[in-house]
Design a protein around this motif. Structure first.
Motif, PDB file in Angstrom:
ATOM      1  N   GLY A   1       7.145   3.406  -1.230  1.00 41.92           N
ATOM      2  CA  GLY A   1       6.473   2.398  -2.051  1.00 41.92           C
ATOM      3  C   GLY A   1       7.249   2.146  -3.329  1.00 41.92           C
ATOM      4  N   SER A   2       7.766   3.216  -3.925  1.00 40.16           N
ATOM      5  CA  SER A   2       8.474   3.042  -5.199  1.00 40.16           C
ATOM      6  C   SER A   2       9.798   2.300  -4.992  1.00 40.16           C
ATOM      7  CB  SER A   2       8.709   4.399  -5.878  1.00 40.16           C
ATOM      8  OG  SER A   2       9.592   5.194  -5.125  1.00 40.16           O
ATOM      9  N   TYR A   3      10.536   2.642  -3.920  1.00 41.75           N
ATOM     10  CA  TYR A   3      11.799   1.920  -3.653  1.00 41.75           C
ATOM     11  C   TYR A   3      11.529   0.468  -3.275  1.00 41.75           C
ATOM     12  CZ  TYR A   3      14.799   6.068  -3.832  1.00 41.75           C
ATOM     13  OH  TYR A   3      15.502   7.165  -4.254  1.00 41.75           O
ATOM     14  N   LEU A   4      10.497   0.249  -2.463  1.00 43.48           N
ATOM     15  CA  LEU A   4      10.212  -1.126  -2.028  1.00 43.48           C
ATOM     16  C   LEU A   4       9.785  -1.995  -3.207  1.00 43.48           C
ATOM     17  CD1 LEU A   4       9.933  -3.203   0.281  1.00 43.48           C
ATOM     18  CD2 LEU A   4       7.557  -2.432   0.537  1.00 43.48           C
ATOM     19  N   ALA A   5       8.942  -1.451  -4.075  1.00 45.68           N
ATOM     20  CA  ALA A   5       8.492  -2.240  -5.231  1.00 45.68           C
ATOM     21  C   ALA A   5       9.695  -2.633  -6.098  1.00 45.68           C
ATOM     22  CB  ALA A   5       7.469  -1.439  -6.038  1.00 45.68           C
ATOM     23  N   GLU A   6      10.605  -1.706  -6.329  1.00 51.80           N
ATOM     24  CA  GLU A   6      11.807  -2.028  -7.111  1.00 51.80           C
ATOM     25  C   GLU A   6      12.621  -3.133  -6.434  1.00 51.80           C
ATOM     26  OE1 GLU A   6      13.982   1.637  -7.696  1.00 51.80           O
ATOM     27  OE2 GLU A   6      12.322   2.495  -8.847  1.00 51.80           O
ATOM     28  N   PHE A   7      12.763  -3.007  -5.113  1.00 50.42           N
ATOM     29  CA  PHE A   7      13.526  -3.986  -4.335  1.00 50.42           C
ATOM     30  C   PHE A   7      12.884  -5.375  -4.446  1.00 50.42           C
ATOM     31  CE2 PHE A   7      14.185  -6.350  -0.401  1.00 50.42           C
ATOM     32  CZ  PHE A   7      15.548  -6.250  -0.191  1.00 50.42           C
ATOM     33  N   LEU A   8      11.565  -5.439  -4.294  1.00 54.41           N
ATOM     34  CA  LEU A   8      10.863  -6.738  -4.321  1.00 54.41           C
ATOM     35  C   LEU A   8      10.912  -7.363  -5.718  1.00 54.41           C
ATOM     36  CD1 LEU A   8       7.776  -5.784  -2.102  1.00 54.41           C
ATOM     37  CD2 LEU A   8       9.656  -7.313  -1.458  1.00 54.41           C
ATOM     38  N   LEU A   9      10.808  -6.523  -6.753  1.00 54.08           N
ATOM     39  CA  LEU A   9      10.904  -7.056  -8.118  1.00 54.08           C
ATOM     40  C   LEU A   9      12.272  -7.707  -8.331  1.00 54.08           C
ATOM     41  CD1 LEU A   9       9.185  -4.188 -10.181  1.00 54.08           C
ATOM     42  CD2 LEU A   9       8.329  -6.540  -9.888  1.00 54.08           C
TER      43      LEU A   9
ATOM     44  N   THR B 144       0.876  -1.174   0.000  1.00 54.29           N
ATOM     45  CA  THR B 144       0.000   0.000   0.000  1.00 54.29           C
ATOM     46  C   THR B 144       0.914   1.225   0.000  1.00 54.29           C
ATOM     47  OG1 THR B 144      -0.200   0.443   2.374  1.00 54.29           O
ATOM     48  CG2 THR B 144      -1.629  -1.305   1.460  1.00 54.29           C
ATOM     49  N   GLY B 145       0.438   2.333  -0.581  1.00 58.18           N
ATOM     50  CA  GLY B 145       1.316   3.510  -0.669  1.00 58.18           C
ATOM     51  C   GLY B 145       2.352   3.350  -1.770  1.00 58.18           C
ATOM     52  N   LEU B 146       2.027   2.562  -2.791  1.00 55.84           N
ATOM     53  CA  LEU B 146       2.968   2.302  -3.897  1.00 55.84           C
ATOM     54  C   LEU B 146       3.488   3.594  -4.527  1.00 55.84           C
ATOM     55  CD1 LEU B 146       4.059   0.001  -5.952  1.00 55.84           C
ATOM     56  CD2 LEU B 146       2.283   0.914  -7.450  1.00 55.84           C
ATOM     57  N   THR B 147       2.600   4.597  -4.642  1.00 54.85           N
ATOM     58  CA  THR B 147       2.968   5.820  -5.363  1.00 54.85           C
ATOM     59  C   THR B 147       3.844   6.766  -4.537  1.00 54.85           C
ATOM     60  OG1 THR B 147       0.906   6.816  -4.614  1.00 54.85           O
ATOM     61  CG2 THR B 147       0.871   5.781  -6.792  1.00 54.85           C
ATOM     62  N   GLY B 148       4.059   6.443  -3.263  1.00 52.35           N
ATOM     63  CA  GLY B 148       4.870   7.308  -2.399  1.00 52.35           C
ATOM     64  C   GLY B 148       6.355   7.025  -2.543  1.00 52.35           C
ATOM     65  N   GLN B 149       7.147   7.782  -1.784  1.00 50.11           N
ATOM     66  CA  GLN B 149       8.611   7.599  -1.836  1.00 50.11           C
ATOM     67  C   GLN B 149       8.990   6.145  -1.544  1.00 50.11           C
ATOM     68  OE1 GLN B 149      12.157   9.874   0.258  1.00 50.11           O
ATOM     69  NE2 GLN B 149      11.287   8.463   1.724  1.00 50.11           N
TER      70      GLN B 149
ATOM     71  N   LYS C 121      14.017  -9.095  -6.153  1.00 50.82           N
ATOM     72  CA  LYS C 121      14.034 -10.350  -5.375  1.00 50.82           C
ATOM     73  C   LYS C 121      13.151 -11.420  -6.022  1.00 50.82           C
ATOM     74  CE  LYS C 121      16.449  -9.421  -1.575  1.00 50.82           C
ATOM     75  NZ  LYS C 121      17.692 -10.183  -1.359  1.00 50.82           N
ATOM     76  N   GLY C 122      12.473 -11.082  -7.119  1.00 51.24           N
ATOM     77  CA  GLY C 122      11.676 -12.086  -7.823  1.00 51.24           C
ATOM     78  C   GLY C 122      10.217 -12.156  -7.414  1.00 51.24           C
ATOM     79  N   TYR C 123       9.743 -11.176  -6.651  1.00 53.95           N
ATOM     80  CA  TYR C 123       8.341 -11.175  -6.215  1.00 53.95           C
ATOM     81  C   TYR C 123       7.416 -10.757  -7.345  1.00 53.95           C
ATOM     82  CZ  TYR C 123       9.415 -11.370  -1.158  1.00 53.95           C
ATOM     83  OH  TYR C 123       9.820 -11.739   0.094  1.00 53.95           O
ATOM     84  N   GLU C 124       6.157 -11.236  -7.265  1.00 53.89           N
ATOM     85  CA  GLU C 124       5.076 -10.623  -8.028  1.00 53.89           C
ATOM     86  C   GLU C 124       4.533  -9.514  -7.127  1.00 53.89           C
ATOM     87  OE1 GLU C 124       1.787 -13.163  -9.043  1.00 53.89           O
ATOM     88  OE2 GLU C 124       0.992 -11.697 -10.475  1.00 53.89           O
ATOM     89  N   VAL C 125       4.549  -8.270  -7.629  1.00 55.05           N
ATOM     90  CA  VAL C 125       4.206  -7.125  -6.780  1.00 55.05           C
ATOM     91  C   VAL C 125       2.841  -6.558  -7.163  1.00 55.05           C
ATOM     92  CG1 VAL C 125       4.899  -4.791  -6.069  1.00 55.05           C
ATOM     93  CG2 VAL C 125       6.647  -6.547  -6.433  1.00 55.05           C
ATOM     94  N   PHE C 126       1.998  -6.407  -6.139  1.00 53.06           N
ATOM     95  CA  PHE C 126       0.702  -5.751  -6.292  1.00 53.06           C
ATOM     96  C   PHE C 126       0.794  -4.420  -5.554  1.00 53.06           C
ATOM     97  CE2 PHE C 126      -0.009 -10.244  -6.671  1.00 53.06           C
ATOM     98  CZ  PHE C 126      -0.936 -10.360  -7.694  1.00 53.06           C
ATOM     99  N   GLY C 127       0.433  -3.333  -6.218  1.00 57.76           N
ATOM    100  CA  GLY C 127       0.511  -2.020  -5.570  1.00 57.76           C
ATOM    101  C   GLY C 127      -0.869  -1.425  -5.408  1.00 57.76           C
ATOM    102  N   LEU C 128      -1.240  -1.135  -4.154  1.00 62.12           N
ATOM    103  CA  LEU C 128      -2.547  -0.528  -3.900  1.00 62.12           C
ATOM    104  C   LEU C 128      -2.479   0.968  -4.216  1.00 62.12           C
ATOM    105  CD1 LEU C 128      -5.388  -1.364  -2.379  1.00 62.12           C
ATOM    106  CD2 LEU C 128      -4.530   0.273  -0.712  1.00 62.12           C
ATOM    107  N   VAL C 129      -3.381   1.412  -5.077  1.00 57.51           N
ATOM    108  CA  VAL C 129      -3.415   2.817  -5.501  1.00 57.51           C
ATOM    109  C   VAL C 129      -4.841   3.316  -5.319  1.00 57.51           C
ATOM    110  CG1 VAL C 129      -3.199   4.320  -7.535  1.00 57.51           C
ATOM    111  CG2 VAL C 129      -1.523   2.513  -7.145  1.00 57.51           C
ATOM    112  N   ARG C 130      -4.978   4.563  -4.809  1.00 58.58           N
ATOM    113  CA  ARG C 130      -6.339   5.109  -4.679  1.00 58.58           C
ATOM    114  C   ARG C 130      -6.676   5.896  -5.942  1.00 58.58           C
ATOM    115  NH1 ARG C 130      -5.765  10.225  -0.538  1.00 58.58           N
ATOM    116  NH2 ARG C 130      -3.635  10.775  -1.080  1.00 58.58           N
ATOM    117  N   ARG C 131      -7.922   5.935  -6.261  1.00 58.22           N
ATOM    118  CA  ARG C 131      -8.351   6.623  -7.473  1.00 58.22           C
ATOM    119  C   ARG C 131      -8.265   8.137  -7.264  1.00 58.22           C
ATOM    120  NH1 ARG C 131     -11.971  10.428  -9.763  1.00 58.22           N
ATOM    121  NH2 ARG C 131     -11.708  10.096 -11.985  1.00 58.22           N
ATOM    122  N   THR C 132      -7.628   8.840  -8.202  1.00 54.76           N
ATOM    123  CA  THR C 132      -7.596  10.307  -8.174  1.00 54.76           C
ATOM    124  C   THR C 132      -7.917  10.797  -9.586  1.00 54.76           C
ATOM    125  OG1 THR C 132      -5.222  10.156  -8.544  1.00 54.76           O
ATOM    126  CG2 THR C 132      -5.923  10.624  -6.304  1.00 54.76           C
TER     127      THR C 132
END
Ligand code: NAP
Ligand code: F7E
Length: 321
Positions: A17-25, A10-15, A27-38
């Motif tokens: 969230g973006s570093y963590l998603a890159e890190f997990l990718l 959650t918070g994928l679009t934040g500071q 490591k070979g994870y399938e990453v799901f990012g929760l984003v709120r509609r704007t």
């Protein structure tokens, strides 16, 4: 063949969230990012990895959306990074801050409990919970004395995390992270504001920098190091709470000195004190003792204070907006 690990951030679009998603990718994870509609998308920080993350829509304010997302993704690991995270906004909008930052975590933990109790959960707790510090440096046993609606909300979320671990046996960790920064930090936070101004003033695109309290001291680290600590917590044998910090403290004034020196300027010629940036209550001094994270997780920071300031100023010099 072992199953590919799935992580929900959650918070994928934040500071972070973006570093963590890159890190997990990596490591070979399938990453799901929760984003709120704007009405206009805020995906700039994750633009380079958009083709590799699964965007799922939902909001920490909406319980049913969290249950739906968990049921659909069934992640092995959940990183709850979403929050109203700007302290001044928490004074202006205390109810919203509590709804998102305190109750939002409770909603997500309840969704975990009822929909997917086997998932491992990370809560983004904060050194702001120490507030009017009772001892220095601060560690996991230091009493909490929050000094902002943000700090109070994070404290509620922290104890809710501990409660879900102890009452329901959920693998839930609270990472008590001290300030961590990067070129992707929001522009209103003091480090990015200073780095950006130093660069712009050196390029003749800005004349002065208006700041509030120059004497506040923070333990500033690099966000890229801190997302690694989040992941390490969820790989441990037992769920626990961990302070993550560099162990060094510096004032806003020192940050200015270093940032302006990087572009060959004297900060005192450009910084103007502006009372409108003072807060109703201030956290004067933060410095963390990350011994538990070092000993139990093998975590340590790789970027120094000086390295961080230089990285942020250099990044600003590189983007002529
Ligand atoms: P950030 O850049 O402000 O990101 C916050 C994220 O939360 C954004 O993706 C935002 O989405 C999302 N969000 C806000 N309200 C939401 C809602 N109602 N539903 C779903 N998502 C929502 O924060 P950060 O610096 O990356 O920090 C990550 C987490 O760590 C936060 O919880 C913060 O409080 C905590 N923390 C940060 C630090 C630090 O020094 N950075 C230290 C300790 C703890 P939008 O893009 O749509 O606004
Ligand atoms: O302020 C002082 C201000 O807004 C740092 C969040 O990520 O870290 C962050 O909270 C210090 C404060 O961060 C200005 O008074 C002076 O003492 O960059 P900041 P923060 O409040 O420490 C914690 C750990 C979190 O969890 C939060 O989510 O700098 N300061 N002049 C100023 N601050 C700002 N923003 N703007 C100024 O002009």
């Amino acid at each position: 063949m072992t199953e590919q690990k799935r992580a929900l951030v959650t918070g994928l679009t934040g500071q972070d969230g973006s570093y963590l998603a890159e890190f997990l990718l990596k490591k070979g994870y399938e990453v799901f990012g929760l984003v709120r509609r704007t009405s206009s998308p805020r995906l700039d920080r994750v633009e380079p990895i958009l083709d590799r993350v699964n965007i799922v829509y939902g909001d920490l304010l909406d319980q049913s959306s969290l249950q739906r997302v968990l049921g659909n993704c069934m992640p092995h690991e959940i990183y709850n990074l979403a929050a109203q995270s700007f302290v001044p906004t928490s004074f202006a909008e205390p109810v919203l801050t509590a709804e998102v930052t305190a109750l939002g975590a409770t909603r997500l933990l309840e969704a975990v409990r009822h929909v997917h109790p086997g998932a491992r959960y990370y809560q983004a707790s904060s050194s702001e919970m120490f507030g009017a510090v009772r001892e220095t440096p601060q560690n996991e046993m230091t009493p909490f004395v929050p000094r902002s609606p943000y700090g109070v909300s994070k404290l509620y979320a922290h104890w809710t995390t501990v409660h879900h671990r102890e009452a329901y046996g959920i693998f839930a960790c609270s990472g008590i992270l001290f300030n961590h920064e990067s070129p992707r930090r929001g522009e209103e936070f003091v480090t990015r504001k200073i780095a950006r101004a130093a660069a712009r003033i050196s390029q003749g695109r800005q004349t002065e920098l208006r700041l509030g309290n120059l004497e506040a001291r923070r333990d500033w680290g690099f966000a890229g190091d801190y997302v690694r600590a989040m992941w390490l917590m969820l790989q441990a044998e037992q769920a626990d709470d961990f302070v993550v910090a560099t162990g060094e403290t510096h004032s806003v004034r020192e940050f200015c000195e270093r940032a302006f020196a990087r572009v060959g300027l004297d900060w005192e010629a450009h910084v103007v004190t502006d009372e409108s940036f003072l807060r109703p209550l201030e956290v004067d001094l933060l410095v963390g003792d990350a011994s538990r994270a070092r000993e139990q997780l093998g975590w340590s920071p790789t970027v120094s204070f000086e390295g961080l300031v230089d990285m942020m100023v250099d990044a600003e010099l590189g983007c002529a907006q």
